[in-house]
Design a protein around this motif. Structure first.
Motif, mmCIF file in Angstrom:
data_model
loop_
_atom_site.group_PDB
_atom_site.id
_atom_site.type_symbol
_atom_site.label_atom_id
_atom_site.label_comp_id
_atom_site.label_asym_id
_atom_site.label_seq_id
_atom_site.Cartn_x
_atom_site.Cartn_y
_atom_site.Cartn_z
ATOM 1 N N THR A 163 0.811 -1.220 0.000
ATOM 2 C CA THR A 163 0.000 0.000 0.000
ATOM 3 C C THR A 163 0.841 1.266 0.000
ATOM 4 O O THR A 163 0.288 2.365 -0.064
ATOM 5 N N GLY A 164 2.158 1.126 0.123
ATOM 6 C CA GLY A 164 3.028 2.281 0.147
ATOM 7 C C GLY A 164 3.553 2.648 1.512
ATOM 8 O O GLY A 164 4.314 3.609 1.649
ATOM 9 N N CYS A 165 3.166 1.900 2.538
ATOM 10 C CA CYS A 165 3.686 2.111 3.891
ATOM 11 C C CYS A 165 5.201 1.913 3.888
ATOM 12 O O CYS A 165 5.710 0.984 3.244
ATOM 13 N N VAL A 166 5.923 2.775 4.611
ATOM 14 C CA VAL A 166 7.381 2.742 4.552
ATOM 15 C C VAL A 166 8.033 2.175 5.809
ATOM 16 O O VAL A 166 9.257 2.062 5.871
ATOM 17 N N GLY A 167 7.242 1.793 6.820
ATOM 18 C CA GLY A 167 7.820 1.217 8.018
ATOM 19 C C GLY A 167 6.820 1.153 9.146
ATOM 20 O O GLY A 167 5.664 1.577 8.996
ATOM 21 N N ALA A 168 7.265 0.602 10.276
ATOM 22 C CA ALA A 168 6.399 0.489 11.452
ATOM 23 C C ALA A 168 7.196 0.773 12.710
ATOM 24 O O ALA A 168 8.371 0.393 12.825
ATOM 25 N N ILE A 169 6.542 1.446 13.656
ATOM 26 C CA ILE A 169 7.109 1.735 14.964
ATOM 27 C C ILE A 169 6.189 1.082 15.989
ATOM 28 O O ILE A 169 5.014 1.444 16.092
ATOM 29 N N VAL A 170 6.710 0.115 16.720
ATOM 30 C CA VAL A 170 5.895 -0.748 17.573
ATOM 31 C C VAL A 170 6.337 -0.597 19.026
ATOM 32 O O VAL A 170 7.476 -0.939 19.376
ATOM 33 N N ASP A 171 5.440 -0.092 19.860
ATOM 34 C CA ASP A 171 5.728 0.001 21.290
ATOM 35 C C ASP A 171 5.385 -1.340 21.931
ATOM 36 O O ASP A 171 4.385 -1.501 22.624
ATOM 37 N N GLY A 172 6.232 -2.298 21.673
ATOM 38 C CA GLY A 172 6.043 -3.675 22.106
ATOM 39 C C GLY A 172 6.971 -4.564 21.306
ATOM 40 O O GLY A 172 8.020 -4.114 20.825
ATOM 41 N N ALA A 173 6.591 -5.819 21.166
ATOM 42 C CA ALA A 173 7.435 -6.797 20.485
ATOM 43 C C ALA A 173 6.927 -7.089 19.078
ATOM 44 O O ALA A 173 5.749 -6.902 18.767
ATOM 45 N N VAL A 174 7.849 -7.571 18.232
ATOM 46 C CA VAL A 174 7.518 -8.025 16.887
ATOM 47 C C VAL A 174 8.092 -9.431 16.706
ATOM 48 O O VAL A 174 8.823 -9.930 17.556
ATOM 49 N N ARG A 175 7.757 -10.049 15.584
ATOM 50 C CA ARG A 175 8.348 -11.350 15.273
ATOM 51 C C ARG A 175 8.692 -11.410 13.787
ATOM 52 O O ARG A 175 8.463 -10.457 13.053
ATOM 53 N N ASP A 176 9.264 -12.532 13.351
ATOM 54 C CA ASP A 176 9.734 -12.691 11.963
ATOM 55 C C ASP A 176 10.829 -11.690 11.629
ATOM 56 O O ASP A 176 10.931 -11.195 10.505
ATOM 57 N N ARG A 177 11.660 -11.410 12.601
ATOM 58 C CA ARG A 177 12.685 -10.383 12.401
ATOM 59 C C ARG A 177 13.612 -10.706 11.234
ATOM 60 O O ARG A 177 13.944 -9.817 10.428
ATOM 61 N N ALA A 178 14.037 -11.950 11.129
ATOM 62 C CA ALA A 178 14.960 -12.316 10.052
ATOM 63 C C ALA A 178 14.324 -12.095 8.685
ATOM 64 O O ALA A 178 14.963 -11.568 7.761
ATOM 65 N N LYS A 179 13.063 -12.483 8.546
ATOM 66 C CA LYS A 179 12.393 -12.321 7.245
ATOM 67 C C LYS A 179 12.153 -10.850 6.935
ATOM 68 O O LYS A 179 12.273 -10.422 5.774
ATOM 69 N N MET A 180 11.801 -10.057 7.939
ATOM 70 C CA MET A 180 11.600 -8.624 7.696
ATOM 71 C C MET A 180 12.927 -7.942 7.377
ATOM 72 O O MET A 180 12.976 -6.996 6.579
ATOM 73 N N THR A 181 14.011 -8.426 7.986
ATOM 74 C CA THR A 181 15.332 -7.900 7.655
ATOM 75 C C THR A 181 15.687 -8.237 6.217
ATOM 76 O O THR A 181 16.192 -7.393 5.463
ATOM 77 N N GLN A 182 15.407 -9.471 5.825
ATOM 78 C CA GLN A 182 15.701 -9.897 4.456
ATOM 79 C C GLN A 182 14.940 -9.059 3.428
ATOM 80 O O GLN A 182 15.480 -8.700 2.381
ATOM 81 N N MET A 183 13.700 -8.716 3.740
ATOM 82 C CA MET A 183 12.914 -7.920 2.797
ATOM 83 C C MET A 183 13.184 -6.424 2.952
ATOM 84 O O MET A 183 12.715 -5.623 2.139
ATOM 85 N N GLY A 184 13.952 -6.039 3.988
ATOM 86 C CA GLY A 184 14.335 -4.649 4.150
ATOM 87 C C GLY A 184 13.210 -3.737 4.578
ATOM 88 O O GLY A 184 13.220 -2.539 4.263
ATOM 89 N N PHE A 185 12.250 -4.270 5.348
ATOM 90 C CA PHE A 185 11.146 -3.435 5.816
ATOM 91 C C PHE A 185 11.527 -2.827 7.158
ATOM 92 O O PHE A 185 11.788 -3.545 8.122
ATOM 93 N N PRO A 186 11.548 -1.498 7.272
ATOM 94 C CA PRO A 186 12.020 -0.859 8.503
ATOM 95 C C PRO A 186 11.065 -1.071 9.677
ATOM 96 O O PRO A 186 9.881 -0.756 9.592
ATOM 97 N N ILE A 187 11.601 -1.589 10.779
ATOM 98 C CA ILE A 187 10.833 -1.835 11.999
ATOM 99 C C ILE A 187 11.583 -1.260 13.191
ATOM 100 O O ILE A 187 12.761 -1.558 13.398
ATOM 101 N N TRP A 188 10.899 -0.445 13.967
ATOM 102 C CA TRP A 188 11.396 -0.011 15.282
ATOM 103 C C TRP A 188 10.500 -0.649 16.332
ATOM 104 O O TRP A 188 9.273 -0.628 16.211
#
Length: 220
Positions: A108-133
């Motif tokens: 949809t054009g979203c450029v990243g996510a800022i999460v006040d908590g935990a996330v998962r699938d970190r390796a896959k999100m790193t591989q796809m280069g999606f910015p996560i805080w």
């Protein structure tokens, strides 16, 4: 310097960083625009700049009658240059965000996510280069543990208010949000300070003492 209206997000991404934006906000009387909780980049380096797309989360201890409903709605209604803001009170009850939401959000054009908590699938999100805080990781699915209870409303992270459409800047130093009411002034001030810092940096590199440089330019 271009006029405020002509400073694009692309130009900001090329030169802005969180600390210079905080300095600009300080100068304009907004000293509490950055959460002090540890929100760190987990999947990319560099700077994330975009518009707040807010989600408000709550913990659950019962089966969810409509799992993922509002978080999917939030992702599907993102606009280009949006940044998902997940206000979840720092929960580690589950990984609120993962690879599939990142894939859908990017579409949809979203450029990243800022999460006040935990996330998962970190390796896959790193591989796809999606910015996560985020605060960290959790392997648990959010189903029946956490859910979005509202979207596109003002939310708070560590007492800092994030309003839909506000400009948000994040890098390795942290996250800072710029209220719409002062956005033009902050952008102009930050743009000028980046330029001034470049001059001071070169002056010091050329042999001027830090004291002399500050006395001459008033920038540190």
């Amino acid at each position: 310097m271009p006029a405020d209206e002509s400073i694009s997000l692309a130009q900001m991404r090329a030169v802005f960083y969180s600390a210079v934006v905080c300095d600009a906000l300080d100068a304009l009387g907004y000293p509490h625009q950055s959460p002090r909780v540890p929100l760190s980049p987990l999947t990319t380096t560099g700077v994330l700049i975009g518009r707040c797309k807010t989600t408000l989360w709550a913990d659950m201890a019962h089966p969810d009658p409509s799992p993922y409903e509002l978080e999917l709605q939030a992702v599907d209604t993102c606009q280009p240059d949006d940044v998902i803001i997940a206000a979840a009170g720092g929960t580690f009850r589950s990984g609120l965000w993962g690879e599939l939401l990142s894939t859908a959000a990017r579409r949809t054009g979203c450029v990243g996510a800022i999460v006040d908590g935990a996330v998962r699938d970190r390796a896959k999100m790193t591989q796809m280069g999606f910015p996560i805080w985020a605060r960290g990781t959790s392997l648990y699915d959010s189903k029946d543990r956490n859910r979005v209870i509202d979207i596109d409303v003002p939310v708070e992270i560590d007492g800092v208010r994030f309003v839909p459409g506000d400009l948000v800047v994040a890098d390795i130093d942290g996250v800072v949000v710029i209220p719409r009411a002062v956005e033009a002034e902050v952008v102009r001030h930050a743009w000028n300070k980046v330029h001034d810092e470049n001059i001071v940096r070169q002056a010091i590199a050329d042999g001027m003492t830090a004291t002399a440089a500050f006395k001459k330019y008033g920038v540190l």
